[in-house]
Design an enzyme around this catalytic site. Structure first.
Site, mmCIF file in Angstrom:
data_model
loop_
_atom_site.group_PDB
_atom_site.id
_atom_site.type_symbol
_atom_site.label_atom_id
_atom_site.label_comp_id
_atom_site.label_asym_id
_atom_site.label_seq_id
_atom_site.Cartn_x
_atom_site.Cartn_y
_atom_site.Cartn_z
ATOM 1 N N CYS A 114 -18.508 90.164 64.285
ATOM 2 C CA CYS A 114 -19.134 88.889 63.961
ATOM 3 C C CYS A 114 -20.436 88.695 64.759
ATOM 4 C CB CYS A 114 -18.156 87.735 64.153
ATOM 5 S SG CYS A 114 -18.686 86.216 63.331
ATOM 6 N N HIS A 208 -13.549 89.178 61.200
ATOM 7 C CA HIS A 208 -12.759 89.181 62.435
ATOM 8 C C HIS A 208 -11.494 90.028 62.265
ATOM 9 C CE1 HIS A 208 -14.878 86.216 64.959
ATOM 10 N NE2 HIS A 208 -15.304 85.753 63.789
ATOM 11 N N GLU A 210 -9.601 91.180 64.398
ATOM 12 C CA GLU A 210 -8.572 90.799 65.371
ATOM 13 C C GLU A 210 -7.693 89.657 64.852
ATOM 14 O OE1 GLU A 210 -11.630 87.678 66.144
ATOM 15 O OE2 GLU A 210 -11.649 89.781 65.530
#
Length: 226
Positions: A114, A208, A210
């Site tokens: 990002c 993202h 994660e």
């Protein structure tokens, strides 16, 4: 084989609270180290430091992740601040730009996430779109949309199919930085991943990972760092 050591840049917050304490803190959402661990790496946090120390830090690592976070200061790419651009994070900008420079100079595998993708683009002379209408539906809520890989790219070698990714951003790459190539786009044409061919492993994504279950992008970094 020893697990590679992956450093992840952190947030610097002026007032974080836990227990009876409210202090300045270097923070990292737990999804980042967990994703590194699930992909087979060892995760360490990289709090902001003097930019002159970045090369020494990177020399001790096998891979670097520049994490998501606040908007990059538009002055870094020669633009006037838009009213919808967030407040600057000067210390973090300087530290992470130095980490990127050190990773590229040393050939250390690098993944931007990002803000990390936006900062890699700026580090190589590119610019950013300061606001995209409709890309953040609700404040603090991660959405999903499809990402289309570019055939023959590093990203496509990791994720060859169109896939739905977890996303939360309102800025994007505008003019590409020197040497970068687009490796994935959204359906509306927004640049969703970039890479730096011809040198060390360097990939950055706008979403993202994660926040999801797919470890393939991080796995690519960990494999390269091995």
């Amino acid at each position: 084989m020893a697990r590679p050591l992956i450093g992840v840049s952190t947030y610097l917050e002026s007032a974080a609270r836990w227990g009876v304490w409210e202090l300045e803190a270097a923070l990292l959402p737990a999804g980042y180290p967990r994703l590194v661990q699930r992909a087979g790496g060892l995760a360490v946090m990289l709090p902001p430091d003097g930019p002159s120390r970045a090369a020494a830090v990177v020399a001790r690592l096998d891979g670097v992740v520049v994490a998501g976070g606040p908007d990059v200061d538009p002055a870094r790419y020669g633009a006037e601040r838009s009213p919808r651009t967030g407040p600057p994070a000067h210390e973090r900008d300087a530290w992470e730009l130095a980490l990127i420079d050190a990773a590229l100079a040393s050939g250390t595998p690098l993944l931007g996430i990002c803000r990390g993708m936006q900062l890699l683009n700026v580090a190589l002379g590119g610019t950013l779109v300061q606001h995209l209408d409709g890309h953040v539906k609700d404040v603090g809520v991660v959405g999903h949309h499809d990402v289309i890989p570019v055939a023959g790219s590093l990203y496509a070698s990791l994720v060859p199919e169109v896939s739905a990714v977890p996303t939360y951003h309102h800025q994007a790459v505008d003019r590409l930085g020197e040497g970068l190539r687009v490796s994935a786009r959204a359906a509306d044409g927004t640049v969703e991943a970039v890479e730096l061919p011809g040198g060390a492993w360097a990939l950055a994504v706008q979403w993202h990972p994660e926040m999801g279950d797919d470890v393939r992008v991080m796995g690519g970094l960990v494999n390269a760092a091995s």
